[in-house]
Design an enzyme around this catalytic site. Structure first.
Site, mmCIF file in Angstrom:
data_model
loop_
_atom_site.group_PDB
_atom_site.id
_atom_site.type_symbol
_atom_site.label_atom_id
_atom_site.label_comp_id
_atom_site.label_asym_id
_atom_site.label_seq_id
_atom_site.Cartn_x
_atom_site.Cartn_y
_atom_site.Cartn_z
ATOM 1 N N CYS A 10 46.426 83.477 11.311
ATOM 2 C CA CYS A 10 47.533 82.679 10.770
ATOM 3 C C CYS A 10 47.400 82.511 9.258
ATOM 4 O O CYS A 10 46.320 82.206 8.751
ATOM 5 C CB CYS A 10 47.528 81.312 11.454
ATOM 6 S SG CYS A 10 48.860 80.238 10.901
ATOM 7 N N ASP A 14 46.089 77.931 4.495
ATOM 8 C CA ASP A 14 44.941 78.748 4.103
ATOM 9 C C ASP A 14 43.709 78.554 4.985
ATOM 10 O O ASP A 14 42.613 78.922 4.609
ATOM 11 C CB ASP A 14 44.589 78.520 2.626
ATOM 12 C CG ASP A 14 44.622 77.059 2.241
ATOM 13 O OD1 ASP A 14 44.948 76.218 3.089
ATOM 14 O OD2 ASP A 14 44.337 76.752 1.071
ATOM 15 N N GLY A 217 40.600 59.952 -9.944
ATOM 16 C CA GLY A 217 40.052 60.722 -11.053
ATOM 17 C C GLY A 217 38.651 60.329 -11.481
ATOM 18 O O GLY A 217 38.124 60.893 -12.445
ATOM 19 N N TYR A 423 52.126 75.303 -11.283
ATOM 20 C CA TYR A 423 51.185 74.959 -12.356
ATOM 21 C C TYR A 423 51.721 73.684 -13.010
ATOM 22 O O TYR A 423 52.604 73.028 -12.462
ATOM 23 C CB TYR A 423 51.086 76.093 -13.379
ATOM 24 C CG TYR A 423 50.547 77.396 -12.808
ATOM 25 C CD1 TYR A 423 49.175 77.611 -12.714
ATOM 26 C CD2 TYR A 423 51.401 78.416 -12.383
ATOM 27 C CE1 TYR A 423 48.667 78.809 -12.205
ATOM 28 C CE2 TYR A 423 50.902 79.608 -11.873
ATOM 29 C CZ TYR A 423 49.540 79.800 -11.790
ATOM 30 O OH TYR A 423 49.042 80.982 -11.286
#
Ligand SMILES: Nc1nc2c(c(=O)[nH]1)N[C@H]1C(S)=C(S)[C@@H](COP(=O)(O)OP(=O)(O)OC[C@H]3O[C@@H](n4cnc5c(=O)[nH]c(N)nc54)[C@H](O)[C@@H]3O)O[C@H]1N2
Ligand SMILES: Nc1nc2c(c(=O)[nH]1)N[C@H]1C(S)=C(S)[C@@H](COP(=O)(O)OP(=O)(O)OC[C@H]3O[C@@H](n4cnc5c(=O)[nH]c(N)nc54)[C@H](O)[C@@H]3O)O[C@H]1N2
Ligand code: SF4
Ligand SMILES: [Mo]
Length: 791
Positions: A10, A14, A217, A423
């Site tokens: 598949c 990913d 962050g 991006y």
């Protein structure tokens, strides 16, 4: 016609789960789970359930198209592949003749096409262009690049034997990375600990033993705090550190700058909780820190990733069963790295790679110091793990397209990548691609990116091609399958595209294989098997590892094939992988320690034997102090770079909230799937998540349309109210465009209305200083407004 069942890999995300395709009369009926699965048997998420609607869809591109009117004008004419390839080759030749091969750039994301960048890079390297970029610069590719500098490779987590799991924002769910989610669940059921670092009370955070709800962050600062605790409280593995690490004293000095009270102040997490987590991690080894995109997308990404490598080494959790494990390439199969022919790209062209001197980590220059260690350990200087090595800096490539500096980029191919939206600075990418002499897109659908192209070529999907895949070299076990159905219309695989172009550009000798099957036959020549036998009978081909040599493995395969017994071996191999835990326990239980160890070390992931050959770094050791980073002018030790100090008085600021973009959605995959009506019915509009109280203060209710705005741009989202997110944080879903909206400029199917890239500028202050990746995780400020109040 009877029902046929075919094994497929598949690529609807990913994770590469193995599935079984039910095919009748050449048409897909359904996809079900598959027993011989690498990660977890019979696992499947919700996406393949709708595969028929996804791929047999009226929006699917079926024929090559050529632009007729203005670029972006939405006018196309159908042409043949022959004509398309003739014209593309001619135009590319003109660009190369006039500006040099470096004026040609490509952007791809290989997990989509599964053919791998092998062919893209091969073509580019032979032509002479270093300007390859990829969406994986923000996802796993960069993790691999940074980890390689620390320990010479990029390890894979051994959930099956671990005692503790640390998730940096990794939010596995039944419908996101299903295989790994069930490995997590099995590990939890066995009693393995779970620590989650996440600004939200995410699905995984709710399952955790400790949830560190840190400020977005700040993962690098948190990790430095852990390292300090582990060193100061002497919880590290002294034997491994003295034998296998360099730079411990320097690291110790650096970590001292991050005492608990400082880390608590930066991250917003109580000091006691940070210490508890560090101790839980260091005393429950071997532990794993699985890949996550949260630490791939921050201003402090390089340091956060360096810290993860360091933590593994300090706790002796690297290359041991139950830890994070690096593997050798599978010697029997020619890897994509080898196919890529990086050694053929002349040094003077490598030196021209865009952005390399400013942001070196993922570039040829940045990785150069690893060439010799890689050659020593693996006999090959280039190892393009996760396709994150040897790429140009994406914003520099778009700038060269727009402004022609430091030199022009005039031809650009976007292959299985929605470049406009994947991006930062969507506005800048739009200007860049509008300025090109040649823009080619290869996709399944008319994406906003494709709408701006000169030629749009129809790709195939995972059901329609044979596959030989090993997660872009992350593991040494290969998945190998034949195609389940024929592609519709004139859809073609990516190899066909490169082959046709190579033939026209005088490179046929380097692309001698007529189709994918021939290419795979070449790649597996070391096994002594035919592609037909391999793809039909051995869905998982594991790498030989001590005590079994490649020769012995080859012989075994040959013998079994000769006797028509390959299917037997197949069951043996896959069940060995799947059942390894049980088998090991069986031996252990009977006191057969050697057998248990053999089984554990060999059959599971077979860690590469660093004890024999050392790690693939310049020192041959894990570099806590990185000589590679030093060689490219970067800080050799991890650090914390505070670009946004905690706000003094947020109420007075124009943009009082922190922005994180990229939240994923169950039914869709990144920017794909918005054309599937059933999915849209269930999840029709893009959403932004904000805290209930923050929303109420602004008069925003659940489901209201709002603007999310930064000083760079604004988009429209539906408000999704939650108590689970921090009050000053806004989480924006990624990848939204609407295929039903008008194509072409100005609308571009809503890409300006909904895409998170519109919010993100390319100000270097928001780039990770070593990799140059744009921050998606909390460094930027934004505001939200109900739409009615601003109309
Ligand atoms: N269904 C589905 N599954 C997918 C995808 C998809 O599109 N759809 N996409 C795939 C892809 S490409 C990727 S990269 C993965 C992403 O998979 P994950 O890494 O699991 O990403 P998210 O699901 O976005 O969840 C990320 C978590 O990180 C938290 N977070 C945000 N900022 C920070 C931070 O600064 N630090 C920390 N520690 N945590 C933070 C968020 O609150 C969120 O809970 O999912 C994959 N799986
Ligand atoms: N602004 C912003 N940028 C991001 C992210 C973000 O959250 N925000 N996320 C980052 C992350 S985590 C990732 S993984 C990358 C993802 O970047 P990409 O993997 O490029 O994902 P998409 O942008 O969805 O583009 C994939 C395109 O490939 C097409 N496609 C799928 N399968 C095939 C195939 O078999 N053949 C062909 N020819 N085409 C195919 C799909 O239709 C889709 O248009 O983006 C990164 N960039
Ligand atoms: S998690 Fe779902 S979409 Fe991803 S590979 Fe597995 S089955 Fe396919
Ligand atoms: Mo990703």
């Amino acid at each position: 016609m009877p029902l046929e069942k075919k094994h497929v890999v598949c690529s609807m995300c990913d994770q590469a789960c193995s599935l079984e395709a039910h095919v009748r009369d050449g048409r897909l009926e359904k996809l079900s789970g598959y027993a011989d699965q690498l990660m977890m048997p019979n696992v499947r998420c919700c996406k393949p359930v709708l595969a028929s609607e996804w791929y047999y869809n009226e929006n699917r591109l079926l024929y090559p198209l050529k632009r007729t009117g203005e670029r972006g004008g939405g006018q196309w004419t159908r042409i043949s592949w022959e004509q398309a390839m003739d014209e593309i080759a001619e135009k590319l030749r003109q660009v190369v003749d006039k500006h040099g091969p470096e004026a040609f750039a490509c952007s791809t994301s290989e997990h989509n096409t599964q053919v791998g960048s092998g062919m893209t890079r091969r073509f580019m390297n032979l032509l002479g262009s270093p300007n390859y970029i990829s969406g994986v610069s923000l996802c796993m590719g960069n993790t691999a690049a940074v980890n390689s500098m620390t320990c010479g490779g990029y390890p894979f987590p051994d959930y099956e034997q671990t005692r503790c799991m640390v998730f940096f924002g990794h939010n596995l769910r039944p419908n996101s990375w299903a295989g790994e989610y069930y490995r997590l669940k099995a590990a939890r059921a066995r009693g393995a600990k779970l620590i989650v670092l996440d600004p939200r009370k995410s699905h995984c955070a709710k399952m955790a033993d400790i949830h560190l709800q840190l400020r977005a962050g700040t993962d690098a600062a948190m990790s430095l705090g852990w390292i300090n605790v582990i060193i100061e409280e002497e919880l590290y593995n002294k034997k491994f550190v003295s034998r296998w690490c360099v730079g411990f004293d320097e690291l110790k000095q650096r970590a001292r700058q991050y005492p608990l009270d400082r880390v608590s102040q930066i991250t917003g997490v109580p000091a006691g909780q940070i210490r508890d987590a560090a101790i839980m991690y260091a005393t429950n080894t071997p532990a794993i820190i699985p890949w996550t995109c949260a630490t791939d997308q921050q201003v402090n990404s390089t340091s956060a990733l360096r810290c993860q490598g360091i933590l593994r080494a300090l706790t002796n959790s690297l290359n041991v069963p139950g830890g994070d494990v690096m593997v050798d390439p599978n010697e029997m199969i020619i890897s994509e790295s080898e196919l890529e022919l990086h050694e053929r790209l002349p040094q003077e062209k490598k030196d021209l790679q865009l952005g390399a001197k400013d942001y070196p980590v993922m570039t040829y220059w940045g990785q150069q110091a690893l060439n010799e260690p890689r050659r020593k350990v693996w006999g090959h200087s280039y190892r393009n793990l996760m396709k994150g090595m040897y790429m140009a800096h994406p914003p520099a490539v778009f700038k060269a397209m727009r402004e022609g500096v430091p030199y022009p980029v005039r031809a650009f191919f976007s292959i299985a990548n929605n470049t406009l939206m994947c991006y930062s600075n969507q506005q800048g990418i739009f200007e860049a691609v509008k300025n090109l002499d040649l823009f080619v897109v290869n996709d399944l659908f008319m994406t906003p990116t494709a709408q701006l192209a000169d030629y749009v070529l129809p790709g195939d999907c995972f059901l329609e091609r044979p596959v030989l895949y090993n997660f872009q070299e992350w593991i040494s076990t290969y998945l190998s399958v034949e195609k389940a159905i024929e592609p519709p219309g004139e859809c073609r695989d990516v190899y066909y595209f490169w082959h046709e172009l190579a033939v026209r550009m005088g490179m046929e000798a380097h692309f001698p294989w007529k189709n994918l099957e021939e290419l795979y036959q070449y790649r597996i020549s070391g096994t002594g098997l035919t592609w037909e036998a391999l793809s039909k009978n051995l869905p998982l081909l594991t790498a030989p590892a001590p005590p079994l040599t490649a020769g012995a493995m080859k012989l075994t395969l040959k013998l079994f094939a000769g006797m028509g017994l390959l299917p037997l071996l197949r069951n043996g191999m896959t069940s060995m992988l799947r059942q390894h835990q049980k088998t090991r326990e069986f031996f252990e239980h009977r006191g057969m320690k050697r057998m248990a160890r053999l089984f554990r070390d060999y059959f599971v992931l077979s860690p590469y034997p660093h004890k024999k050959r050392g790690f693939a770094t310049p020192s041959g050791k894990v570099e806590l102090y990185s000589s590679v980073m030093e060689s490219i002018g970067c800080d050799p030790l991890p650090y914390w770079n505070e670009i946004y100090p905690p706000d003094e008085n947020p109420a007075e600021e124009k943009y009082p909230l922190r922005l994180f973009v990229g939240l994923r959605e169950d039914g869709y995959f990144i920017s794909a799937g918005r054309h599937v009506k059933k999915l849209r019915k269930h999840n029709p509009e893009p959403r932004a998540m904000l805290h209930t109280q923050t929303a109420r203060e602004k008069g925003i209710n659940e489901g209201d349309w709002i603007y999310v705005e930064t000083d760079w741009g604004r988009i429209k989202m539906k408000a999704q109210l939650s108590e689970d997110i921090q009050k000053d944080l806004v989480g924006v879903r990624h990848g939204w465009w609407k295929p039903e909206m008008p194509q072409g400029t100005p609308e571009l199917c809503g890409a300006w209305d909904y895409s998170d890239g519109v919010l993100l500028n390319d100000d270097p202050v928001f780039f990770d200083p070593e990799q140059g990746l744009p921050d998606l995780r909390g460094a930027r400020k934004c505001r939200v407004m109900p739409i009615f109040s601003s109309l």
